[in-house]
Scaffold this active site. Structure first.
Site, PDB file in Angstrom:
ATOM      1  N   ASP A   1      -1.113 -10.598   5.391  1.00  0.00           N
ATOM      2  CA  ASP A   1      -1.408  -9.265   5.924  1.00  0.00           C
ATOM      3  C   ASP A   1      -1.929  -9.350   7.348  1.00  0.00           C
ATOM      4  O   ASP A   1      -2.585 -10.323   7.730  1.00  0.00           O
ATOM      5  CB  ASP A   1      -2.447  -8.584   5.022  1.00  0.00           C
ATOM      6  CG  ASP A   1      -2.532  -7.087   5.263  1.00  0.00           C
ATOM      7  OD1 ASP A   1      -1.573  -6.510   5.815  1.00  0.00           O
ATOM      8  OD2 ASP A   1      -3.554  -6.486   4.899  1.00  0.00           O
TER       9      ASP A   1
ATOM     10  N   ASN B   1       0.029  -8.544  10.325  1.00  0.00           N
ATOM     11  CA  ASN B   1       0.997  -8.737  11.408  1.00  0.00           C
ATOM     12  C   ASN B   1       1.038  -7.546  12.361  1.00  0.00           C
ATOM     13  O   ASN B   1       1.010  -7.712  13.591  1.00  0.00           O
ATOM     14  CB  ASN B   1       2.404  -8.970  10.837  1.00  0.00           C
ATOM     15  CG  ASN B   1       2.544 -10.309  10.148  1.00  0.00           C
ATOM     16  OD1 ASN B   1       1.774 -11.222  10.378  1.00  0.00           O
ATOM     17  ND2 ASN B   1       3.541 -10.414   9.284  1.00  0.00           N
TER      18      ASN B   1
ATOM     19  N   ASN C   1       7.206  -1.222   0.800  1.00  0.00           N
ATOM     20  CA  ASN C   1       7.511  -1.374   2.221  1.00  0.00           C
ATOM     21  C   ASN C   1       8.829  -0.719   2.630  1.00  0.00           C
ATOM     22  O   ASN C   1       9.079  -0.506   3.825  1.00  0.00           O
ATOM     23  CB  ASN C   1       7.549  -2.848   2.623  1.00  0.00           C
ATOM     24  CG  ASN C   1       6.188  -3.499   2.665  1.00  0.00           C
ATOM     25  OD1 ASN C   1       6.064  -4.712   2.499  1.00  0.00           O
ATOM     26  ND2 ASN C   1       5.136  -2.713   2.862  1.00  0.00           N
TER      27      ASN C   1
END
Length: 260
Positions: free
Chosen positions: A12, A14, A60
């Site tokens: 996590d 980015n 996502n």
């Protein structure tokens, strides 16, 4: 040294890392690929046998189309990486891969084939994955097997033919065999980078007794020393699996005596 045999990571941060640099989110994902290379190589060096990376969740798909497209492109280019052959790493994928673009599906399959004889470590990429989806699919698979009968394990098939599938046939092992992760042990250690303190629908069944480690470092800045700190934290914990501390210490003592 007590090295976890299976490490799962929620990579996590980015996008937030890229925003700090004044760059688009895709820049952070590109930087994150380099971290994957470094951490993969270090896990091999340490003797980790399974490394499972949460790469893209089913949720996502709701992200902006340009980001999803960039992520799919990164998957394709990263699978060209020589790290698999250089470090003798086998590649596997879990998730609802039928939702992925055809070229990505083909590349995933080809990479699995190309690396199937590699033995140092197995890297598992969770792609278009969520744990609730996986468990739902397992239930569907069990129901389908009941209808097809011949797909059931031999001991359960015998019961089915003589009176139906019994409630006691549905054990934890039976469910685990129908999950996409049935080829590997449950994670010993789960690491989440980026400062968030949640599991985000990741390996919910499998991490029932995993040790959890959260750090504030964004994934592009996660380095070998961060991995070492996570493992050191793991090594300082006593995994009791519902037993008392005294029971575990007694068992460890008996095991130590038996090895002398």
């Amino acid at each position: 040294m007590n090295i976890p045999q299976h490490i799962a990571i929620i990579m996590d941060g980015n996008g937030r890392w890229a925003a700090q640099q004044g760059k688009p989110r895709s820049y952070g994902h590109q930087a994150g690929v380099e971290t994957v290379r470094r951490i993969t190589a270090e896990c091999v060096r340490l003797g980790v046998k399974y490394l499972t990376l949460y790469t893209f969740s089913t949720e996502n798909w709701n992200r902006p189309a340009d980001e999803v497209s960039a992520l799919m492109g990164l998957v394709l280019t990263s699978l060209e990486d020589e790290i698999f052959m250089k470090h003798n790493v086998r590649f596997r994928v879990i998730g609802d891969t039928k939702r992925l673009p055809d070229d990505v599906q083909q590349k995933l399959h080809q990479t699995e084939l190309n690396t199937e004889k590699n033995e140092a470590m197995t890297m598992v990429v969770a792609l278009s994955y969520s744990s609730r989806w996986e468990i739902t699919e397992a239930v569907r698979k069990i129901v389908t097997e009941v209808h097809d009968m011949e797909e059931l394990p031999e001991n359960i098939l015998k019961n089915w033919k003589t009176g139906g599938l019994r409630a006691e046939d549905i054990t934890e092992d039976f469910v685990s065999q129908h999950l996409q992760t049935n080829f590997m042990p449950d994670p010993d250690l789960l690491i989440r980078t980026g400062g968030e303190l949640r599991i985000s629908n990741y390996l919910l069944w499998q991490i029932a007794y995993s040790e959890l480690y959260f750090c504030d470092t964004y994934w592009p800045d996660f380095r070998e020393e961060n991995l070492h700190r996570a493992i050191e934290s793991y090594q300082q914990r006593q995994r009791r699996y519902g037993k008392t501390e005294a029971q575990v210490e007694e068992e460890e003592g008996l095991s130590s005596d038996a090895s002398l």
